[in-house]
Design an enzyme around this catalytic site. Structure first.
Site, PDB file in Angstrom:
ATOM      1  N   TYR A 139      -9.834   5.336 -11.561  1.00 36.36           N
ATOM      2  CA  TYR A 139      -9.565   5.903 -10.230  1.00 36.36           C
ATOM      3  C   TYR A 139      -9.304   7.415 -10.282  1.00 36.36           C
ATOM      4  CZ  TYR A 139      -8.002   0.993  -9.477  1.00 36.36           C
ATOM      5  OH  TYR A 139      -7.879  -0.366  -9.427  1.00 36.36           O
ATOM      6  N   GLY A 156       0.760  -1.238   0.000  1.00 37.64           N
ATOM      7  CA  GLY A 156       0.000   0.000   0.000  1.00 37.64           C
ATOM      8  C   GLY A 156       0.790   1.288   0.000  1.00 37.64           C
ATOM      9  N   CYS A 196     -13.819   4.181 -27.985  1.00 38.06           N
ATOM     10  CA  CYS A 196     -15.110   4.813 -28.235  1.00 38.06           C
ATOM     11  C   CYS A 196     -15.849   5.070 -26.925  1.00 38.06           C
ATOM     12  CB  CYS A 196     -15.916   3.898 -29.147  1.00 38.06           C
ATOM     13  SG  CYS A 196     -17.499   4.550 -29.582  1.00 38.06           S
ATOM     14  N   GLU A 197     -15.261   5.884 -26.073  1.00 42.30           N
ATOM     15  CA  GLU A 197     -15.864   6.234 -24.781  1.00 42.30           C
ATOM     16  C   GLU A 197     -15.401   7.637 -24.417  1.00 42.30           C
ATOM     17  OE1 GLU A 197     -17.279   4.100 -22.115  1.00 42.30           O
ATOM     18  OE2 GLU A 197     -17.144   2.176 -23.158  1.00 42.30           O
ATOM     19  N   TYR A 254      -0.340  -1.679 -12.129  1.00 42.60           N
ATOM     20  CA  TYR A 254      -1.743  -1.603 -12.502  1.00 42.60           C
ATOM     21  C   TYR A 254      -1.912  -0.898 -13.852  1.00 42.60           C
ATOM     22  CZ  TYR A 254      -1.597  -2.699  -7.592  1.00 42.60           C
ATOM     23  OH  TYR A 254      -1.270  -3.284  -6.395  1.00 42.60           O
ATOM     24  N   GLU A 267       3.974  -6.693   1.597  1.00 41.18           N
ATOM     25  CA  GLU A 267       3.500  -7.057   0.255  1.00 41.18           C
ATOM     26  C   GLU A 267       3.430  -5.847  -0.666  1.00 41.18           C
ATOM     27  OE1 GLU A 267      -0.379  -8.581   1.227  1.00 41.18           O
ATOM     28  OE2 GLU A 267       0.399 -10.549   1.746  1.00 41.18           O
ATOM     29  N   PRO A 268       4.549  -5.209  -0.944  1.00 34.23           N
ATOM     30  CA  PRO A 268       4.497  -4.047  -1.829  1.00 34.23           C
ATOM     31  C   PRO A 268       4.272  -4.469  -3.280  1.00 34.23           C
ATOM     32  CG  PRO A 268       6.763  -4.585  -1.330  1.00 34.23           C
ATOM     33  CD  PRO A 268       5.923  -5.533  -0.526  1.00 34.23           C
ATOM     34  N   GLY A 269       3.419  -3.731  -3.963  1.00 32.97           N
ATOM     35  CA  GLY A 269       3.253  -3.945  -5.398  1.00 32.97           C
ATOM     36  C   GLY A 269       3.698  -2.677  -6.104  1.00 32.97           C
ATOM     37  N   ARG A 273      -6.143   3.355 -15.254  1.00 33.65           N
ATOM     38  CA  ARG A 273      -6.148   4.048 -13.955  1.00 33.65           C
ATOM     39  C   ARG A 273      -6.785   5.438 -14.012  1.00 33.65           C
ATOM     40  NH1 ARG A 273      -2.221   5.420 -11.413  1.00 33.65           N
ATOM     41  NH2 ARG A 273      -3.046   4.909  -9.381  1.00 33.65           N
TER      42      ARG A 273
HETATM   43  C1  LIG Z   1      -3.014  -5.123  -3.964  1.00 30.83           C
HETATM   44  C2  LIG Z   1      -2.477  -5.736  -2.736  1.00 30.83           C
HETATM   45  C3  LIG Z   1      -1.180  -5.450  -2.330  1.00 30.83           C
HETATM   46  C4  LIG Z   1      -0.305  -4.442  -3.023  1.00 30.83           C
HETATM   47  O1  LIG Z   1      -0.738  -3.143  -2.896  1.00 30.83           O
HETATM   48  P1  LIG Z   1       0.197  -1.944  -3.410  1.00 30.83           P
HETATM   49  O2  LIG Z   1      -0.581  -0.743  -3.136  1.00 30.83           O
HETATM   50  O3  LIG Z   1       0.414  -2.176  -4.872  1.00 30.83           O
HETATM   51  O4  LIG Z   1       1.465  -2.017  -2.645  1.00 30.83           O
HETATM   52  C5  LIG Z   1      -0.691  -6.113  -1.236  1.00 30.83           C
HETATM   53  N1  LIG Z   1      -1.439  -7.017  -0.548  1.00 30.83           N
HETATM   54  C6  LIG Z   1      -2.706  -7.305  -0.913  1.00 30.83           C
HETATM   55  C7  LIG Z   1      -3.474  -8.294  -0.132  1.00 30.83           C
HETATM   56  C8  LIG Z   1      -3.270  -6.675  -2.004  1.00 30.83           C
HETATM   57  O5  LIG Z   1      -4.535  -6.940  -2.355  1.00 30.83           O
END
Ligand SMILES: *Cc1c(COP(=O)(O)O)cnc(C)c1O
Length: 430
Positions: free
Chosen positions: A327, A243, A354-355, A383, A285-287, A323
């Site tokens: 969002y 997050g 077409c939107e 994303y 859990e960084p994405g 995005r």
């Molecule tokens: C999406 C998600 C993440 C990653 O979130 P980021 O904002 O990309 O870091 C981590 N854990 C869980 C369970 C998620 O659903």
């Protein structure tokens, strides 16, 4: 504009590392996603290093949904990352990239019987999202003669400052087990024969630009860990999710550094576990933070039109980057082949879909644009391609990976044949 260190302007062109984005657009065609592997590595080292500086038992699980290209999994696997996976596809990619099953956590609030069986078969820990799922998993593990290590996804009822669609820790969210039910659920797991509750899991949301909600989250988890200890749960990990946000508005956003994040979270965690006399692993859990800024989306201007405002109509739309539409997200725009020309006109960057909502960027001061110019959307690595579609029957574009001087496809562009290949002709139409 304040560019991240792997981006620069040379001779009027936007560069990623040593690569001219305009030359990449010529060579590989547009639209085109371009990712710096070096930047992904640097991001991983920075975030993982900031946390590990406080505590030796930190594990980074890459949130697979942010960017599902196998080359990204391989890069992160080679650095020791595990993965937070949500589907059989993400499991397959993580394993194919060489991540060991014990470095994965199978997440999700709606797992199918096949998902549960896969976790059991591969020996992947499961973050269980409901008592119903717990019972199903216990039966699935029993049927296979195995025991599965699990965590529960906790709903911490924490409100976070981010877009409502990506706030996942609200009391009203679909994710997690409410605080008042969580102890009962752990008790049930302790009594179950084929599951072993060894962790707690939480994820409060995405694109969070403050550290304080994370510290509150850890505080909630430590309180829970104390209760769990009392009922006899032997905790081997506490997973605080992902997050951490990034400064999409590069002029004005103030995003916490990984050091600030670690500085807010780790003292709460360390003091908490010391008081409890336990030493669980800390999982994160960084994405987005690992991959977002590694990537630009290059598109070519098809035409310029002045109506009630001036549109630069480009060849990438929300089919490739949803995005902004979904969002209201902001991505910086750079005129990649006129990157040092003065910003003289306000443009909205509109896609070919077409939107009405197919606008990637609104009202940006940019250099004079003309058909053929290359426009770069920054920070598109999380994303971005991962949420792309074939809407309007548009084949998805290619993805290129850069490493040092090297550049190569990590995904070819789809063709029209790729659109029709899975389609079948009902017999009465033959
Ligand atoms: C999406 C998600 C993440 C990653 O979130 P980021 O904002 O990309 O870091 C981590 N854990 C869980 C369970 C998620 O659903």
């Amino acid at each position: 504009m304040i560019l991240p260190s792997h981006l620069s302007v040379r001779g009027g062109h936007l560069y990623i590392g040593e690569h001219d984005t305009v030359a990449l657009a010529e060579r590989f065609g547009t639209p085109l996603y371009v990712t710096s592997e070096d930047r992904v590595r640097e991001n991983f080292r920075r975030l993982s290093g900031a946390l590990s500086a406080h505590y030796g038992k930190v594990r980074v699980l890459y949130a697979a949904k942010a960017n599902g290209n196998l080359a990204i999994f391989r890069t992160l696997a080679s650095m020791g990352a595990g993965s937070d996976v949500f589907s059989a596809g993400e499991v397959a990619l993580a394993l194919a990239a060489g991540m060991r099953p014990e470095l994965l956590l199978f997440n999700g609030s709606s797992k199918s019987p096949a998902d549960l069986a896969l976790a059991v078969e591969k020996g992947i820990r499961v973050s269980v999202d409901s008592p119903d799922e717990l019972r199903q998993l216990d039966r699935a593990a029993g049927a296979a003669g195995r025991t599965v290590d699990i965590a529960f996804r906790v709903n911490p009822a924490i409100d976070v400052p981010t877009h409502p669609k990506i706030a996942t820790g609200l009391a009203t969210s679909k994710f997690g087990i409410p605080a008042e039910e969580i102890l009962g659920t752990y008790r049930e797991a302790l009594a179950a024969e084929h599951v072993n509750p060894v962790g707690v899991h939480c994820h409060i949301g995405s694109q969070i630009l403050a550290v304080e909600p994370f510290a509150r989250e850890v505080d909630v988890l430590i309180d829970l860990a104390a209760d769990l200890l009392d009922i006899g749960v032997d905790l081997s990990f506490i997973d605080i999710g992902g997050g951490l946000g990034i400064p999409y508005r590069r002029e004005t956003d103030r995003a916490p550094t990984p050091e600030e994040y670690a500085g807010a979270v780790m003292p709460v965690f360390l003091e908490g576990i010391r008081d409890l006399g336990i030493e669980p692993e800390l999982w994160v859990e960084p994405g987005r933070w690992l991959v977002a800024d590694s990537t630009v989306l290059l598109s070519r201007v098809n035409s310029v039109k002045t109506a009630h405002k001036t549109f630069a109509n480009v060849d990438a739309g929300f089919n490739l980057l949803i995005r902004p539409t979904m969002y209201d997200s902001y991505h910086e725009v750079v005129a990649a082949n006129r990157a040092d020309a003065p910003a003289v006109r306000e443009y909205s960057i509109a896609g070919p879909i077409c939107e009405t909502g197919d606008v990637l960027a609104k009202d940006r001061m940019l250099p004079e644009l003309a058909a053929g110019d290359i426009v770069a959307m920054l920070d598109a690595g999380a994303y971005g391609f991962a949420m792309s579609s074939q809407y309007n029957s548009r084949p998805r574009c290619a993805e290129v990976l850069l490493a040092g001087e090297k550049a190569a496809l990590m995904r070819r562009a789809e063709t029209i044949d790729d659109l029709t290949a899975p389609m079948a002709t009902p017999p009465w139409q033959e």
